[in-house]
Design an enzyme around this catalytic site. Structure first.
Site, PDB file in Angstrom:
ATOM      1  N   CYS A 197       0.833  -1.203   0.000  1.00  0.00           N
ATOM      2  CA  CYS A 197       0.000   0.000   0.000  1.00  0.00           C
ATOM      3  C   CYS A 197       0.872   1.260   0.000  1.00  0.00           C
ATOM      4  CB  CYS A 197      -0.964  -0.060   1.193  1.00  0.00           C
ATOM      5  SG  CYS A 197      -2.359   1.058   1.032  1.00  0.00           S
ATOM      6  N   HIS A 206      -3.498  -5.750   1.083  1.00  0.00           N
ATOM      7  CA  HIS A 206      -2.821  -5.938   2.373  1.00  0.00           C
ATOM      8  C   HIS A 206      -2.809  -7.404   2.784  1.00  0.00           C
ATOM      9  CE1 HIS A 206      -2.423  -1.731   3.811  1.00  0.00           C
ATOM     10  NE2 HIS A 206      -3.470  -1.501   3.046  1.00  0.00           N
ATOM     11  N   GLU A 263      -1.175  -8.701   5.047  1.00  0.00           N
ATOM     12  CA  GLU A 263      -1.043  -8.815   6.514  1.00  0.00           C
ATOM     13  C   GLU A 263      -2.392  -8.692   7.211  1.00  0.00           C
ATOM     14  OE1 GLU A 263      -0.638  -6.135   4.819  1.00  0.00           O
ATOM     15  OE2 GLU A 263      -0.827  -4.307   6.004  1.00  0.00           O
TER      16      GLU A 263
END
Lengths: 226, 721
Positions: free
Chosen positions: A88, A203, A205
């Site tokens: 990002c 993302h 994560e």
């Protein structure tokens, strides 16, 4: 031999903790958190530039962070042929440093997009080895400037060198468009020519724990470790 | 002092006389400014205090009730949850983007001032009819502002509500709620500990923005005011807030701070006066030391509402360490004063005391009014004519009404998954996040039923609390405590005052029954423009928990073939207000029948059944039944092209509202177990159908699944653009 990694924190980073957890939980190895003003970087296998709004997105997303003290070390790390992942805002920083081609401009609809998106791999590299061709991954996005843009020559280079790592696609039951933010050729992530630096807008994560909506984000770390 | 000046400061002449008599001298202009800021509705609750005192605010899990920056409840071990809701209504009408953004900024500061790290935000936003360009502009600006601030600072927005109704045409409501996690042994309060402690200023420089913001928030609007008042709206910088938050949390966890107070409404005035009052001490502040963005007078510094600022008290010996940490975060820091034993608030500027007042007169002697109020007349019950209404029309009426459509357009502009602990995403009955590093989850929901409350403020408020309660129960979250935001029109109208008083009573009754004390809150009055009052809108934010994240329910259908059961009791169609309004059967508020009395014991009984069945893993998915009845609940539950086939005695039943209403999905193999459990508990249930693939079927009538779902999912964006 255990996998070592580090996450850089800039003022305004807000996915640094998430990235640290992601690495700790999946690599089971040493994980360092590095403040942007530091001038040395431990020798690690992977560095993550996390998401967020480094320096409040002042000037341009990622522009101020690309001039931070630690960046020289990050570039050295990449030139050493070790892995560097920008997620990002991290992707935006990588394009501002010049380690990756192109730029991230505002989403097609000029609105922030925070939702699940679907991606699949385009060309093989060490970040997506464990992902099957045509396998659709569900991973959240959360950005205002994630619309990848580059000129036609650059695009041809990215294709010829097989630098496009991920592209947006439609999920099985999803109501979203195929190209969620209007990126050129629906590009969601690209690598450098040597394919040791990856920038991606989704993302991973936020999609790895059992309680997350999807665990597809694991595949990136699994690819690197395998 | 001339009368005009006094009135301009929002004080009545009587109030001024009280001050004048107490001090036995004339006031400085700065002192007048202080009373203007501290004696308005927003800061001293002069109209509502008498009634708010009646609310239950304590039980075995309350660590901090109302009176601090946020309430805190105990979540076992060393975990505490701090939360609060606050309104930013007027600023968001004048300048929707900055007004709503700073609303989020303000509520987040309230949370981290307590030493808590914010882990979620929610909001409750209401607008007028979408047919006007103004509403579209406000909606866009408000959603953009909320998103901009929360996304940048990186706190997930996990839910809320967004409604449209004509009384909000000139008074949109923006209520923002924040939830934080705090270690119980590291909670910070605004009370200073020692005489001689340094008062320090942390954060953004002070500018002219927001001067008199708090008194503006306590004023009735006329349309011409709008341009004139724009400079009173604060401008937010979420990046600065992120730095401030990290800096403050680091200072607190390093044990370098004694107490902290956010400079919110009425800025440095309110924060320093609160500090002195809480600690029963005095403060002496030198305004020349305040970091400024531009040259300002003492009066302006005192009343500025510039954002992202904190006031803290530290021990002298820690001065250097504090400065070092804040330098790392690039935050302005200045020692501006000292805690004294005088019990006076003293501000000096250019070696002159511009303010020298006893704390007592500002805080303890603040006015408290017992305003006149009327109890609404009893309504006569009548039967409405439902003979002309067709099932197809009822569906169309819902699908052309913004209030029923999927609001992804709103939620998608918010980051709901940052921090990596989000379990449910917005658009479900409640937002759920995990407490980092534990198996515990927190669920939260914001709700209000203004139509119910206008019909019957006491019963209507009970329904509102029950709706929040059901939203949590449906996810298998145990409701724990409440924060409230009482949005009303002018209390000078005894009818409005009656709604305020009775709804507080309703809140009390329900909160006592559910054992969910009110631990924090906010009051926003005078929400009326051009004599048009908003509907009474006391918004509830309810927080609950489950100690095991694996036990929570989804609101989405799980598997084709599973059975659909209904729990609870249907309100009769003559007494289902939203059915009557939204199916265009009743138009005028005086036409509605009175609400059925809500049986709170029944609510609890059914809720306990849902919780127990959830723990037995018998519930595959569950949703509460609210506005739009069973049909609307089923639409919200559809997932991965799964639809439903149902049979009911009368199709109108599908659109009626409920008490203790839940739709539950169960597997056929669990049917015996579930129904005998319910029978044993004396809980009636209705088996209405099953989950099918790509279909919607009501009493053997088939509807086009994709047509309905496309409208439901996509028409919101079409209508508002």
């Amino acid at each position: 031999m255990s996998f070592k990694s580090a996450v850089i924190t800039f003022p305004g980073s807000n996915c640094d903790r998430d990235a640290l957890c992601y690495l700790k939980d999946l690599t089971k190895g040493e994980v360092h958190n590095i403040w942007h003003e530091e001038t040395s970087l431990p020798k690690v296998d992977l560095v993550i530039l996390p998401g967020g709004f480094s320096f409040g997105d002042y000037l341009r997303s990622g522009a101020m962070a690309s001039k931070s003290k630690i960046i020289d070390e990050v570039v050295k790390h990449a030139n050493d042929n070790r892995y560097l992942l920008g997620i990002c805002n991290g992707f935006q920083i990588l394009t501002e440093i010049g380690l990756l081609e192109g730029a991230l401009i505002r989403n097609k609809k000029l609105k922030f997009l925070g939702k699940n998106c679907f991606i699949k791999k385009k060309f093989k590299n060490n970040f997506n080895l464990s992902i099957k061709d045509n396998q659709i991954l569900q991973i959240p996005i959360a950005h205002n400037e994630g619309n990848f843009y580059c000129d036609i020559e650059t695009l041809n280079l990215l294709k010829n060198n097989e630098q496009i790592a991920f592209e947006y696609c439609k999920g099985e039951f999803s109501n979203t468009e195929e190209n969620i933010n209007g990126s050129i050729e629906a590009i969601a992530g690209i690598t450098n020519k040597k394919k040791n630096v990856l920038g991606m807008m989704p993302h991973p994560e936020r999609a790895y724990s059992d309680f997350h909506q999807s665990q597809d984000g694991r595949l990136i770390i699994e690819s690197l470790i395998s | 002092m001339n009368e005009e000046l006094i009135l301009q400061h929002g004080l009545t002449l009587d109030e001024f006389q009280v001050i004048r008599k107490y001090l036995n001298r004339d006031l400085s202009i700065e002192e007048l400014g202080i009373f203007s800021a501290m004696w308005n509705e927003h800061c001293c609750y002069k109209t509502s205090k008498k009634w708010l005192k009646k609310l239950p605010t304590d039980n075995e899990i309350v660590i901090q009730g109302p009176g601090e920056n946020a309430g805190v409840i105990d979540l076992k071990d060393n975990d505490g949850i701090a939360f609060k809701i606050e309104s930013h209504n007027h600023p968001s009408y004048i300048e929707p983007f900055n007004g709503s953004a700073t609303g989020v900024g303000g509520i987040l500061r309230d949370i981290f001032t307590m030493g808590a790290r914010p882990i979620a935000t929610l909001d409750s936003i209401r607008f007028g009819l979408i047919e006007t360009e103004k509403t579209k502009y406000l909606l866009n600006g408000v959603v953009h502002g909320i998103g901009h601030y929360g996304n940048c600072i990186g706190i997930p927005n996990i839910g809320g509500e967004c409604e449209f109704e004509s009384t909000y045409d000139f008074n949109n409501l923006v209520n923002a709620m924040a939830v934080g996690h705090v270690q119980k042994d590291k909670i910070f309060y605004s009370k200073p500990k020692s005489i001689g402690g340094l008062i320090v200023y942390i954060g953004s420089k002070t500018g002219k923005d927001g001067i008199h913001g708090a008194s503006m928030a306590s004023d009735v609007f006329s349309e011409e005011d709008e341009d004139e008042k724009r400079p009173s709206v604060q401008v937010g910088d979420p990046f600065m807030e992120k730095l401030l938050m990290e800096g403050c949390l680091e200072l607190m966890s390093s044990g370098l701070i004694e107490s902290m107070q956010d400079m919110g409404a009425a800025g440095i005035t309110s924060s320093s006066v609160e500090m002195a009052s809480k600690g029963n001490v005095g403060v002496h502040i030198n305004l020349d030391k305040v970091p400024l963005r531009q040259p300002l007078s003492a009066y302006e510094i005192l009343l500025s509402e510039s954002q992202e600022r904190m006031l803290a008290v530290i021990d002298k010996k820690n001065n250097h360490k504090v400065r070092e940490i804040l330098q790392k975060w690039q935050i302005d820091y200045e020692v501006i004063g000292e805690i004294t034993d005088t019990k006076r608030v003293v501000f000096e500027s250019n070696n002159k005391k511009v303010v020298d007042l006893p704390v007592e007169i500002i805080v303890d002697d603040a006015p408290e009014y017992d305003r006149e109020f009327y109890i609404p007349r009893k309504r006569k019950n009548k039967d409405f004519d439902f003979s002309k209404i067709k099932l197809e029309d009822m569906i169309i009426n819902l699908l052309t009404n913004l209030n029923y459509l999927d609001k992804s357009w709103v939620f998608d502009q918010y980051d709901s998954t940052v921090m990596g602990d989000t379990i449910r995403e917005p658009g479900q009955s409640s937002g759920i996040v995990k407490i980092h590093g534990t198996q515990k989850v927190i669920g939260a929901s914001t709700d209000c039923n203004p139509l119910y409350i206008r019909i019957n403020p006491y019963e209507g408020m009970k329904y509102t609390v029950a709706e929040s309660y059901r939203n949590l129960i449906a996810c298998n979250i145990n409701p724990l405590a409440i924060t409230n935001n009482l949005n009303f029109a002018s209390p000078l109208d005894p009818n409005i005052m009656g709604e305020l008083v009775l709804s507080i009573h309703g809140l009390k009754t329900a909160a006592v029954k559910f054992n969910t004390p009110i631990v924090s809150g906010n009051v926003s009055l005078y929400n009326q423009t051009n004599e048009i009052p908003i509907k009474p809108t006391p918004v509830i934010g309810m927080v609950g928990s489950n100690m095991d994240l694996n036990k929570i329910n989804t609101n989405k259908f799980c598997e084709i073939g599973n059975k659909i059961l209904i729990l609870g009791k249907q309100l009769t169609k003559n007494c289902s207000p939203y059915l009557l309004q939204d199916q265009k059967i009743a138009f005028n508020i005086c036409e509605f029948n009175d609400l059925e009395v809500l049986d709170l014991d029944f609510e609890k009984k059914i809720a306990n059944c849902v919780l127990e069945l959830s723990d037995l893993k018998c519930i595959m998915s569950c949703n509460d039944i609210s506005r739009g009845g069973i049909f609307s609940a089923l639409l919200k539950m559809q997932y991965k092209n799964m639809g439903f086939r149902v049979k009911v005695p009368d199709p109108i039943d599908l659109f009626c509202e409920y008490s203790a209403g839940y739709v539950i999905e169960i597997r056929s193999k669990d049917f015996e177990e579930v129904t005998s459990f319910l029978t044993k508990k004396g809980a009636e249930y209705l088996e209405i159908g099953e989950i099918i693939k790509e279909g919607i079927e009501i009493n053997s009538k088939k509807f086009d699944y994709f047509d309905i779902m496309n409208k439901y999912r996509n028409d919101f964006e079409k209508i508002i653009s």
